[in-house]
Design an enzyme around this catalytic site. Structure first.
Site, PDB file in Angstrom:
ATOM      1  N   ASP A 168       0.840  -1.199   0.000  1.00 37.79           N
ATOM      2  CA  ASP A 168       0.000   0.000   0.000  1.00 37.79           C
ATOM      3  C   ASP A 168       0.877   1.252   0.000  1.00 37.79           C
ATOM      4  O   ASP A 168       1.646   1.478   0.933  1.00 37.79           O
ATOM      5  CB  ASP A 168      -0.897  -0.018   1.239  1.00 37.79           C
ATOM      6  CG  ASP A 168      -2.040   0.973   1.176  1.00 37.79           C
ATOM      7  OD1 ASP A 168      -1.866   2.048   0.582  1.00 37.79           O
ATOM      8  OD2 ASP A 168      -3.105   0.670   1.739  1.00 37.79           O
ATOM      9  N   HIS A 199      -3.178  -0.462  -2.357  1.00 41.24           N
ATOM     10  CA  HIS A 199      -4.369   0.219  -1.876  1.00 41.24           C
ATOM     11  C   HIS A 199      -5.505   0.074  -2.894  1.00 41.24           C
ATOM     12  O   HIS A 199      -5.298   0.223  -4.093  1.00 41.24           O
ATOM     13  CB  HIS A 199      -4.040   1.701  -1.669  1.00 41.24           C
ATOM     14  CG  HIS A 199      -5.025   2.451  -0.865  1.00 41.24           C
ATOM     15  ND1 HIS A 199      -5.035   2.430   0.510  1.00 41.24           N
ATOM     16  CD2 HIS A 199      -6.047   3.260  -1.236  1.00 41.24           C
ATOM     17  CE1 HIS A 199      -6.011   3.200   0.950  1.00 41.24           C
ATOM     18  NE2 HIS A 199      -6.644   3.715  -0.083  1.00 41.24           N
TER      19      HIS A 199
END
Length: 230
Positions: A168, A199
């Protein structure tokens, strides 16, 4: 769409409602990303309704820009979403989520359980909701900035699950470590890591979706809610 009154009694805000056939097994509040209650969030609600849950997604940006729907794959709209997030009052947002939880309980005639599931900003808000409301179970996908909320962890009294995207770019490895160090021993919290995923991997559509990881996370979430909500 329905209207939900604020806790303060100073207005109302819209929310997307998806109802199951027959009596709901429980209710789930679906907490938006920074892109508003867009098609992806509505699909999340529809999916929970198909599984027998009453699902409600409140428009949390209503004070800033009502009914905003943005596409994360369009750069200009992504920037607009970031700007909205920068102006968003998260504490007020949790109060609006609390009002949504109360609306869900009313629609269950006060006898059913209510959970929440959030994504991105909504994942962070799911953590805050777990700590600040009477929600029965919470799930956060790739929640941002949880390291700054760890001081509230002792207030979490109901089950919370967090899905962490290992690659992420908004939740860097140091933040992920802080989440594990702060929460791994919490009796109500479970963390799941998805190595190599970025993400937004569980988005319903678009370039961010990573189908295999999304299906695994969604299955875990479904089992979690079945266990804690019924």
């Amino acid at each position: 769409m329905i209207e939900i009154g604020t806790l303060e009694g100073d207005g109302s805000f819209p929310a997307y409602l998806a109802e199951p056939e027959g009596v709901p097994r429980a209710a789930i509040v679906v907490i938006q990303e920074i892109f508003g209650v867009n098609e992806g969030i509505r699909r999340k609600c529809d999916g929970w309704a198909e599984k027998g849950y009453l699902a409600i997604a409140p428009d949390l940006f209503w004070r800033l820009q009502p009914a905003v729907e943005l596409d994360p794959d369009v750069p200009e709209e992504f920037q607009q979403a970031l700007e909205l997030m920068g102006r968003f009052d998260q504490d007020q947002g949790v109060r609006d989520i609390d009002a949504t939880i109360r609306e869900a309980r009313k629609r269950l005639s006060g006898s059913g359980k209510v959970g929440c599931v959030g994504f991105c900003l909504g994942g962070r808000l799911a953590f805050m909701t777990s700590a600040r409301t009477d929600v029965d179970a919470s799930v956060g996908y790739y929640a941002v900035g949880v390291n700054s909320l760890l001081g509230e962890k002792e207030r979490i009294a109901k089950p919370l699950m967090l899905h962490i995207a290992g690659a992420d770019h908004f939740v860097t490895p140091d933040i992920q470590r802080a989440m594990h160090e702060g929460l791994d021993d919490h009796p109500q919290v479970v963390l799941h890591d998805y190595p190599g995923e970025d993400h937004g991997f569980a988005a319903e559509m678009g370039n961010r979706r990573s189908a295999q990881a999304a299906q695994l996370a969604d299955r875990r979430t479904e089992e979690f809610f079945a266990r804690h909500l019924g």
